[in-house]
Motif scaffolding. Structure first.
Motif, PDB file in Angstrom:
ATOM      1  N   ALA A  34       0.835  -1.208   0.000  1.00 19.35           N
ATOM      2  CA  ALA A  34       0.000   0.000   0.000  1.00 19.35           C
ATOM      3  C   ALA A  34       0.866   1.253   0.000  1.00 19.35           C
ATOM      4  O   ALA A  34       0.558   2.247  -0.673  1.00 19.35           O
ATOM      5  N   ARG A  35       1.973   1.188   0.759  1.00 28.60           N
ATOM      6  CA  ARG A  35       2.884   2.337   0.794  1.00 28.60           C
ATOM      7  C   ARG A  35       3.485   2.592  -0.582  1.00 28.60           C
ATOM      8  O   ARG A  35       3.589   3.747  -1.031  1.00 28.60           O
ATOM      9  N   TRP A  36       3.859   1.530  -1.287  1.00 31.23           N
ATOM     10  CA  TRP A  36       4.463   1.701  -2.605  1.00 31.23           C
ATOM     11  C   TRP A  36       3.436   2.154  -3.641  1.00 31.23           C
ATOM     12  O   TRP A  36       3.752   2.979  -4.515  1.00 31.23           O
ATOM     13  N   LEU A  37       2.214   1.646  -3.548  1.00 32.08           N
ATOM     14  CA  LEU A  37       1.188   2.110  -4.493  1.00 32.08           C
ATOM     15  C   LEU A  37       0.909   3.597  -4.303  1.00 32.08           C
ATOM     16  O   LEU A  37       0.700   4.332  -5.276  1.00 32.08           O
ATOM     17  N   GLU A  38       0.921   4.039  -3.049  1.00 30.23           N
ATOM     18  CA  GLU A  38       0.740   5.477  -2.802  1.00 30.23           C
ATOM     19  C   GLU A  38       1.901   6.256  -3.398  1.00 30.23           C
ATOM     20  O   GLU A  38       1.708   7.329  -3.993  1.00 30.23           O
ATOM     21  N   ARG A  39       3.099   5.711  -3.263  1.00 31.27           N
ATOM     22  CA  ARG A  39       4.288   6.411  -3.746  1.00 31.27           C
ATOM     23  C   ARG A  39       4.277   6.559  -5.262  1.00 31.27           C
ATOM     24  O   ARG A  39       4.775   7.561  -5.792  1.00 31.27           O
ATOM     25  N   VAL A  40       3.735   5.570  -5.972  1.00 31.00           N
ATOM     26  CA  VAL A  40       3.689   5.673  -7.437  1.00 31.00           C
ATOM     27  C   VAL A  40       2.365   6.249  -7.928  1.00 31.00           C
ATOM     28  O   VAL A  40       2.070   6.217  -9.128  1.00 31.00           O
ATOM     29  N   GLY A  41       1.557   6.770  -6.997  1.00 30.43           N
ATOM     30  CA  GLY A  41       0.329   7.468  -7.381  1.00 30.43           C
ATOM     31  C   GLY A  41      -0.828   6.575  -7.744  1.00 30.43           C
ATOM     32  O   GLY A  41      -1.726   6.987  -8.487  1.00 30.43           O
ATOM     33  N   LEU A  42      -0.858   5.339  -7.191  1.00 27.12           N
ATOM     34  CA  LEU A  42      -1.921   4.396  -7.559  1.00 27.12           C
ATOM     35  C   LEU A  42      -2.673   3.868  -6.343  1.00 27.12           C
ATOM     36  O   LEU A  42      -3.239   2.766  -6.388  1.00 27.12           O
ATOM     37  N   ALA A  43      -2.706   4.642  -5.262  1.00 26.08           N
ATOM     38  CA  ALA A  43      -3.406   4.190  -4.052  1.00 26.08           C
ATOM     39  C   ALA A  43      -4.878   3.890  -4.339  1.00 26.08           C
ATOM     40  O   ALA A  43      -5.454   2.961  -3.755  1.00 26.08           O
ATOM     41  N   ASP A  44      -5.485   4.637  -5.249  1.00 21.95           N
ATOM     42  CA  ASP A  44      -6.910   4.438  -5.558  1.00 21.95           C
ATOM     43  C   ASP A  44      -7.158   3.210  -6.429  1.00 21.95           C
ATOM     44  O   ASP A  44      -8.309   2.868  -6.688  1.00 21.95           O
ATOM     45  N   PHE A  45      -6.088   2.555  -6.898  1.00 24.37           N
ATOM     46  CA  PHE A  45      -6.244   1.398  -7.785  1.00 24.37           C
ATOM     47  C   PHE A  45      -5.782   0.101  -7.103  1.00 24.37           C
ATOM     48  O   PHE A  45      -5.534  -0.894  -7.773  1.00 24.37           O
ATOM     49  N   ALA A  46      -5.720   0.120  -5.771  1.00 27.03           N
ATOM     50  CA  ALA A  46      -5.211  -1.040  -5.042  1.00 27.03           C
ATOM     51  C   ALA A  46      -6.008  -2.302  -5.337  1.00 27.03           C
ATOM     52  O   ALA A  46      -5.451  -3.401  -5.421  1.00 27.03           O
ATOM     53  N   ALA A  47      -7.327  -2.178  -5.510  1.00 26.04           N
ATOM     54  CA  ALA A  47      -8.181  -3.351  -5.725  1.00 26.04           C
ATOM     55  C   ALA A  47      -8.298  -3.748  -7.193  1.00 26.04           C
ATOM     56  O   ALA A  47      -8.895  -4.780  -7.510  1.00 26.04           O
ATOM     57  N   ALA A  48      -7.751  -2.945  -8.091  1.00 27.99           N
ATOM     58  CA  ALA A  48      -7.906  -3.199  -9.534  1.00 27.99           C
ATOM     59  C   ALA A  48      -7.062  -4.390  -9.968  1.00 27.99           C
ATOM     60  O   ALA A  48      -5.940  -4.584  -9.513  1.00 27.99           O
ATOM     61  N   LYS A  49      -7.629  -5.199 -10.870  1.00 25.56           N
ATOM     62  CA  LYS A  49      -6.882  -6.284 -11.496  1.00 25.56           C
ATOM     63  C   LYS A  49      -6.103  -5.715 -12.691  1.00 25.56           C
ATOM     64  O   LYS A  49      -6.458  -4.659 -13.236  1.00 25.56           O
ATOM     65  N   PRO A  50      -5.040  -6.388 -13.122  1.00 30.77           N
ATOM     66  CA  PRO A  50      -4.229  -5.873 -14.231  1.00 30.77           C
ATOM     67  C   PRO A  50      -5.025  -5.510 -15.478  1.00 30.77           C
ATOM     68  O   PRO A  50      -4.712  -4.526 -16.149  1.00 30.77           O
ATOM     69  N   ARG A  51      -6.089  -6.276 -15.788  1.00 28.61           N
ATOM     70  CA  ARG A  51      -6.866  -5.981 -17.001  1.00 28.61           C
ATOM     71  C   ARG A  51      -7.628  -4.662 -16.890  1.00 28.61           C
ATOM     72  O   ARG A  51      -8.080  -4.112 -17.905  1.00 28.61           O
ATOM     73  N   GLN A  52      -7.768  -4.152 -15.670  1.00 22.74           N
ATOM     74  CA  GLN A  52      -8.474  -2.886 -15.455  1.00 22.74           C
ATOM     75  C   GLN A  52      -7.526  -1.693 -15.451  1.00 22.74           C
ATOM     76  O   GLN A  52      -7.970  -0.552 -15.303  1.00 22.74           O
ATOM     77  N   LEU A  53      -6.241  -1.945 -15.615  1.00 23.94           N
ATOM     78  CA  LEU A  53      -5.242  -0.879 -15.568  1.00 23.94           C
ATOM     79  C   LEU A  53      -4.822  -0.464 -16.972  1.00 23.94           C
ATOM     80  O   LEU A  53      -4.789  -1.290 -17.888  1.00 23.94           O
ATOM     81  N   SER A  54      -4.477   0.809 -17.138  1.00 21.38           N
ATOM     82  CA  SER A  54      -3.887   1.270 -18.396  1.00 21.38           C
ATOM     83  C   SER A  54      -2.445   0.779 -18.465  1.00 21.38           C
ATOM     84  O   SER A  54      -1.885   0.279 -17.478  1.00 21.38           O
ATOM     85  N   GLY A  55      -1.825   0.949 -19.631  1.00 23.27           N
ATOM     86  CA  GLY A  55      -0.438   0.544 -19.776  1.00 23.27           C
ATOM     87  C   GLY A  55       0.484   1.265 -18.807  1.00 23.27           C
ATOM     88  O   GLY A  55       1.369   0.659 -18.194  1.00 23.27           O
ATOM     89  N   GLY A  56       0.269   2.567 -18.639  1.00 24.76           N
ATOM     90  CA  GLY A  56       1.093   3.333 -17.728  1.00 24.76           C
ATOM     91  C   GLY A  56       0.894   2.921 -16.280  1.00 24.76           C
ATOM     92  O   GLY A  56       1.853   2.860 -15.494  1.00 24.76           O
ATOM     93  N   GLN A  57      -0.351   2.616 -15.925  1.00 23.44           N
ATOM     94  CA  GLN A  57      -0.622   2.162 -14.558  1.00 23.44           C
ATOM     95  C   GLN A  57       0.008   0.797 -14.298  1.00 23.44           C
ATOM     96  O   GLN A  57       0.580   0.557 -13.235  1.00 23.44           O
ATOM     97  N   ALA A  58      -0.084  -0.107 -15.281  1.00 19.58           N
ATOM     98  CA  ALA A  58       0.523  -1.435 -15.129  1.00 19.58           C
ATOM     99  C   ALA A  58       2.038  -1.321 -14.961  1.00 19.58           C
ATOM    100  O   ALA A  58       2.647  -2.046 -14.162  1.00 19.58           O
ATOM    101  N   GLN A  59       2.640  -0.397 -15.708  1.00 22.98           N
ATOM    102  CA  GLN A  59       4.087  -0.203 -15.586  1.00 22.98           C
ATOM    103  C   GLN A  59       4.448   0.258 -14.186  1.00 22.98           C
ATOM    104  O   GLN A  59       5.436  -0.200 -13.602  1.00 22.98           O
ATOM    105  N   ARG A  60       3.638   1.149 -13.613  1.00 22.46           N
ATOM    106  CA  ARG A  60       3.935   1.651 -12.269  1.00 22.46           C
ATOM    107  C   ARG A  60       3.734   0.571 -11.208  1.00 22.46           C
ATOM    108  O   ARG A  60       4.468   0.515 -10.223  1.00 22.46           O
ATOM    109  N   VAL A  61       2.739  -0.303 -11.409  1.00 26.72           N
ATOM    110  CA  VAL A  61       2.545  -1.423 -10.482  1.00 26.72           C
ATOM    111  C   VAL A  61       3.750  -2.358 -10.544  1.00 26.72           C
ATOM    112  O   VAL A  61       4.253  -2.822  -9.513  1.00 26.72           O
TER     113      VAL A  61
END
Length: 343
Positions: free
Chosen positions: A111-138
């Motif tokens: 959770a700390r790392w997701l917040e750091r890369v700006g994706l705290a709001d996408f913690a519950a999202a599965k990879p198919r629900q993420l954009s390419g840029g979001q997947a790269q940050r995860v």
């Protein structure tokens, strides 16, 4: 140095043999044409390919003696390799879990790392629900959540569209600046390398042919591949004073040198004429147009003759000169824009 490696990998009809050193907090980019050995080097560092010889020392520890899963390494693959059945949070938590953290601690770290890369709001999202840029940050968060001492990035921006790539490149640069371990980046994109890396290591045919800061490599390329990469015409000859003989052509240059030398000049520095220009301009030759193509906002004209070179001119100049493939043309470049350095 955090990382010191001598990588030897033998394959049928191919041998990788390179030395690599990376300081704490330094980002080193491996560049080279297809088949040069860049990805082989990265996979050898990760333990995904066995060494035929050499060694890998990380913080003084002989890394090559450790099993892959015991190496303090984080890796971001070109296609990210996120687990499709796990949420973004659990994808990131997988890394600390593999290093012995409890489930609760791993999820807190994730959770700390997701917040750091700006994706705290996408913690519950599965990879198919993420954009390419979001997947790269995860994928980057997962690699860093393992608290690695060596971060390996294999074409981390290649899967992104141009607009997303611009944004993610800047974000990645900021995250790498905060990482105090060693980072090795493989990329085909010279802009990624110039923006992200502190130092470039150019590999061709399994060997290091040039290394230095991005500015040093761009200013003084030593192979045709590097010259094309940074957009320069490059020739090798013999210097005597402020002149360099390249084949049968004598170049006047800005520097004073003696002995084997490279001559480099930008395509934008090449002027083209339908007829021989008046006066006695330096570095004048007659050439045949081999091809004409769009190059950004300009047009690149490929020239053959006593030397092979490219010239970048405006579309209006192409029309004014009425240029066509196969045509004979005069070309020149000023001595002040023709640079020489020891070969």
């Amino acid at each position: 140095m955090t990382l010191r490696a001598h990588l030897v990998v033998e394959r049928p009809r191919f041998r990788l043999d390179i030395d690599l050193a990376v300081a704490p907090g330094e980002v080193v980019a491996l560049l080279g044409p297809n088949g040069a050995g860049k990805t082989t080097a990265l996979r050898a560092l990760a333990g995904l390919i066995g060494l035929s010889g050499g060694r890998i020392d990380l913080d003084g520890i002989p890394l090559h003696t450790l099993a892959t899963e015991h190496r303090p390494i984080g890796m971001v693959f070109q296609d990210y390799l996120l687990f499709p059945h796990l949420s973004a949070l659990d994808n990131v938590a997988f890394a600390p879990r593999c290093h012995g953290a409890s489930k609760a601690d791993a999820r807190r770290e994730a959770a700390r790392w997701l917040e750091r890369v700006g994706l705290a709001d996408f913690a519950a999202a599965k990879p198919r629900q993420l954009s390419g840029g979001q997947a790269q940050r995860v994928a980057l968060a997962r690699a860093l959540a393992a608290d690695p001492r060596l971060l390996l990035l294999d074409e981390p921006l290649a899967a992104l569209d141009a607009h997303t790539r611009l944004d993610i490149r800047g974000q990645l640069r900021r995250h790498l600046a905060d990482f105090d371990g060693a980072t090795v980046l493989v990329t085909h994109d010279p802009l990624d390398a110039m923006v992200l890396a502190d130092r470039l290591v150019v590999i061709e045919n399994g060997a290091v042919v040039q290394q230095g800061t991005p500015a040093e490599v761009a200013r003084r390329p030593r192979t045709d591949y590097v010259a094309r990469l940074v957009g320069l015409n490059l020739h090798r000859g013999v210097a005597a004073g402020q002149q360099v003989m390249v084949g049968q052509m004598l170049f006047s240059v800005a520097e004073h040198l003696e002995g084997p030398a490279f001559v480099a000049f930008s395509p934008a520095a090449v002027a083209l004429y339908r007829t021989r220009p008046d006066g006695t301009p330096r570095n004048l030759w007659q050439a045949r147009i081999e091809g004409i193509e769009r190059h950004g906002d300009n047009v690149r004209v490929h020239l053959d003759g006593p030397i092979i070179a490219s010239a970048d001119i405006t579309p209006a100049a192409v029309a004014d000169l009425d240029l066509t493939p196969g045509q004979q043309i005069w070309a020149s470049v000023k001595a002040t824009e023709t640079h020489a350095y020891p070969a």
